[in-house]
Design a protein around this motif. Structure first.
Motif, PDB file in Angstrom:
ATOM      1  N   VAL A 146       0.843  -1.209   0.000  1.00  0.00           N
ATOM      2  CA  VAL A 146       0.000   0.000   0.000  1.00  0.00           C
ATOM      3  C   VAL A 146       0.875   1.255   0.000  1.00  0.00           C
ATOM      4  O   VAL A 146       0.442   2.315   0.436  1.00  0.00           O
ATOM      5  N   ASN A 147       2.108   1.129  -0.484  1.00  0.00           N
ATOM      6  CA  ASN A 147       3.028   2.272  -0.513  1.00  0.00           C
ATOM      7  C   ASN A 147       2.434   3.434  -1.309  1.00  0.00           C
ATOM      8  O   ASN A 147       1.794   3.228  -2.348  1.00  0.00           O
ATOM      9  N   SER A 148       2.646   4.649  -0.822  1.00  0.00           N
ATOM     10  CA  SER A 148       2.001   5.827  -1.399  1.00  0.00           C
ATOM     11  C   SER A 148       2.447   6.122  -2.820  1.00  0.00           C
ATOM     12  O   SER A 148       1.739   6.806  -3.570  1.00  0.00           O
ATOM     13  N   ASP A 149       3.611   5.623  -3.222  1.00  0.00           N
ATOM     14  CA  ASP A 149       4.089   5.856  -4.584  1.00  0.00           C
ATOM     15  C   ASP A 149       3.775   4.670  -5.502  1.00  0.00           C
ATOM     16  O   ASP A 149       4.301   4.584  -6.608  1.00  0.00           O
ATOM     17  N   GLY A 150       2.888   3.786  -5.064  1.00  0.00           N
ATOM     18  CA  GLY A 150       2.488   2.646  -5.875  1.00  0.00           C
ATOM     19  C   GLY A 150       1.043   2.760  -6.325  1.00  0.00           C
ATOM     20  O   GLY A 150       0.295   3.633  -5.880  1.00  0.00           O
ATOM     21  N   ASN A 151       0.661   1.866  -7.219  1.00  0.00           N
ATOM     22  CA  ASN A 151      -0.704   1.809  -7.736  1.00  0.00           C
ATOM     23  C   ASN A 151      -1.414   0.642  -7.048  1.00  0.00           C
ATOM     24  O   ASN A 151      -1.194  -0.517  -7.391  1.00  0.00           O
ATOM     25  N   PHE A 152      -2.253   0.959  -6.072  1.00  0.00           N
ATOM     26  CA  PHE A 152      -2.895  -0.079  -5.273  1.00  0.00           C
ATOM     27  C   PHE A 152      -3.798  -0.982  -6.111  1.00  0.00           C
ATOM     28  O   PHE A 152      -3.793  -2.202  -5.934  1.00  0.00           O
ATOM     29  N   ILE A 153      -4.542  -0.395  -7.021  1.00  0.00           N
ATOM     30  CA  ILE A 153      -5.450  -1.200  -7.854  1.00  0.00           C
ATOM     31  C   ILE A 153      -4.658  -2.234  -8.655  1.00  0.00           C
ATOM     32  O   ILE A 153      -5.044  -3.398  -8.747  1.00  0.00           O
ATOM     33  N   VAL A 169      -3.466  -5.007  -6.434  1.00  0.00           N
ATOM     34  CA  VAL A 169      -4.554  -5.948  -6.172  1.00  0.00           C
ATOM     35  C   VAL A 169      -4.740  -6.889  -7.359  1.00  0.00           C
ATOM     36  O   VAL A 169      -4.926  -8.105  -7.188  1.00  0.00           O
ATOM     37  N   GLU A 170      -4.683  -6.353  -8.569  1.00  0.00           N
ATOM     38  CA  GLU A 170      -4.808  -7.192  -9.760  1.00  0.00           C
ATOM     39  C   GLU A 170      -3.705  -8.251  -9.806  1.00  0.00           C
ATOM     40  O   GLU A 170      -3.950  -9.407 -10.169  1.00  0.00           O
ATOM     41  N   ASN A 171      -2.487  -7.857  -9.435  1.00  0.00           N
ATOM     42  CA  ASN A 171      -1.385  -8.818  -9.412  1.00  0.00           C
ATOM     43  C   ASN A 171      -1.599  -9.860  -8.318  1.00  0.00           C
ATOM     44  O   ASN A 171      -1.240 -11.035  -8.489  1.00  0.00           O
ATOM     45  N   PRO A 206      -7.231  -7.312   5.379  1.00  0.00           N
ATOM     46  CA  PRO A 206      -6.624  -6.184   4.638  1.00  0.00           C
ATOM     47  C   PRO A 206      -7.503  -4.933   4.724  1.00  0.00           C
ATOM     48  O   PRO A 206      -8.624  -4.917   4.218  1.00  0.00           O
ATOM     49  N   ARG A 207      -6.974  -3.903   5.367  1.00  0.00           N
ATOM     50  CA  ARG A 207      -7.738  -2.723   5.740  1.00  0.00           C
ATOM     51  C   ARG A 207      -8.457  -2.042   4.572  1.00  0.00           C
ATOM     52  O   ARG A 207      -9.652  -1.741   4.642  1.00  0.00           O
ATOM     53  N   GLY A 239     -12.972  -0.578   1.255  1.00  0.00           N
ATOM     54  CA  GLY A 239     -13.181  -0.036  -0.087  1.00  0.00           C
ATOM     55  C   GLY A 239     -12.629   1.364  -0.243  1.00  0.00           C
ATOM     56  O   GLY A 239     -12.977   2.078  -1.201  1.00  0.00           O
ATOM     57  N   ALA A 240     -11.723   1.764   0.657  1.00  0.00           N
ATOM     58  CA  ALA A 240     -11.228   3.139   0.696  1.00  0.00           C
ATOM     59  C   ALA A 240     -10.456   3.543  -0.551  1.00  0.00           C
ATOM     60  O   ALA A 240     -10.374   4.719  -0.883  1.00  0.00           O
ATOM     61  N   LYS A 241      -9.873   2.581  -1.251  1.00  0.00           N
ATOM     62  CA  LYS A 241      -9.065   2.894  -2.428  1.00  0.00           C
ATOM     63  C   LYS A 241      -9.762   2.504  -3.737  1.00  0.00           C
ATOM     64  O   LYS A 241      -9.123   2.297  -4.748  1.00  0.00           O
ATOM     65  N   GLY A 242     -11.095   2.407  -3.676  1.00  0.00           N
ATOM     66  CA  GLY A 242     -11.849   2.171  -4.901  1.00  0.00           C
ATOM     67  C   GLY A 242     -12.058   0.716  -5.268  1.00  0.00           C
ATOM     68  O   GLY A 242     -12.587   0.415  -6.343  1.00  0.00           O
ATOM     69  N   ILE A 243     -11.636  -0.190  -4.407  1.00  0.00           N
ATOM     70  CA  ILE A 243     -11.846  -1.614  -4.661  1.00  0.00           C
ATOM     71  C   ILE A 243     -12.026  -2.296  -3.314  1.00  0.00           C
ATOM     72  O   ILE A 243     -11.325  -1.962  -2.350  1.00  0.00           O
ATOM     73  N   GLU A 244     -12.972  -3.207  -3.217  1.00  0.00           N
ATOM     74  CA  GLU A 244     -13.239  -3.849  -1.935  1.00  0.00           C
ATOM     75  C   GLU A 244     -13.167  -5.358  -2.040  1.00  0.00           C
ATOM     76  O   GLU A 244     -12.956  -5.923  -3.125  1.00  0.00           O
ATOM     77  N   TRP A 245     -13.366  -6.029  -0.910  1.00  0.00           N
ATOM     78  CA  TRP A 245     -13.165  -7.467  -0.837  1.00  0.00           C
ATOM     79  C   TRP A 245     -14.030  -8.234  -1.833  1.00  0.00           C
ATOM     80  O   TRP A 245     -13.561  -9.157  -2.495  1.00  0.00           O
ATOM     81  N   LYS A 246     -15.295  -7.867  -1.954  1.00  0.00           N
ATOM     82  CA  LYS A 246     -16.175  -8.592  -2.877  1.00  0.00           C
ATOM     83  C   LYS A 246     -15.673  -8.467  -4.312  1.00  0.00           C
ATOM     84  O   LYS A 246     -15.825  -9.401  -5.116  1.00  0.00           O
TER      85      LYS A 246
END
Length: 225
Positions: free
Chosen positions: A97-104, A107-109, A140-141, A146-153
């Motif tokens: 979840v590093n701030s200079d990374g792409n979280f979405i 998650v895909e990876n 996973p927080r 869903g804070a970063k635009g993607i959630e568990w479901k």
């Protein structure tokens, strides 16, 4: 996608207990480390050099690569449930979840890796769980909120995509004893120089990639001289 292997040294029994495991679950975590540069390699290096707390996990995933720190047939201390099934029967994936990374993208990876491990170890999607499942920790927080635009479901939906029952197979194990280089192979395994693929196979006649070559050099300690 290449999985870079940088295993915790076997001598570090504090975080690599060496307990054998037949995985039945996949546990999803987030690193909770938002610092710039806190990517998969940084966390792999942390584990390799010796984590100050008794925590260890199998894979770290960021937006462009994956690092493996433990073989999938060994226990890691990640689930917070002591000798329960979380630690003793599950493969741990940490999503950066590093701030200079792409979280979405990270998650895909992680979805790609989860699907691979499901196929490798015949694990059903019903046994892909959150860290929260084992200990009640809010992890996973970001996927939970869903804070970063993607959630568990969404994560589980992506994992299910294109997964067919007939595609989930237990890989055939190799008979390395019949290979002409069996003695050298066993020495490499015993000394943790090369430990094979995440599904437990070795593929001894497979070409060596440059990434795998430098990993061998690193495991021999030649890159630290």
């Amino acid at each position: 996608m290449i999985i870079h292997q940088k295993f915790i040294p076997a001598s570090n029994t504090f975080t690599r207990p060496g307990i054998k495991m037949k995985p039945e679950y996949i546990t999803i975590h987030e690193t909770d480390n938002t610092s710039r540069g806190a990517d998969d390699e940084a966390h792999a290096n942390l584990q390799y050099r010796g984590n100050s707390r008794q925590a260890s996990w199998h894979f770290t995933v960021d937006d462009d690569s994956i690092y493996q720190s433990l073989p999938t047939n060994e226990v890691g201390w990640h689930a917070g449930d002591g000798n329960g099934d979380g630690n003793m029967k599950s493969i741990a994936i940490e999503i950066c979840v590093n701030s200079d990374g792409n979280f979405i993208k990270a998650v895909e990876n992680a979805v790609w890796l989860t699907r691979k491990l499901m196929n490798d170890h015949n694990i059903p999607v019903s046994k892909v769980v959150q860290h929260h499942h084992w200990s009640g920790k809010n992890c996973p927080r970001n996927l939970r909120s869903g804070a970063k635009g993607i959630e568990w479901k969404d994560f589980i939906t992506m994992v299910k995509a294109d997964i067919k029952k007939e595609d989930v197979k237990v890989p055939e194990k190799e008979n390395l004893k019949k290979h002409w280089a069996s003695k050298a192979i066993q020495k490499a395994i015993d000394k943790k120089i090369m430990t094979g693929y995440s599904d437990g196979t070795w593929k001894p006649d497979q070409p060596l990639t440059r990434a795998e070559f430098v990993t061998v050099l690193d495991n021999l300690g030649l890159l630290d001289k």
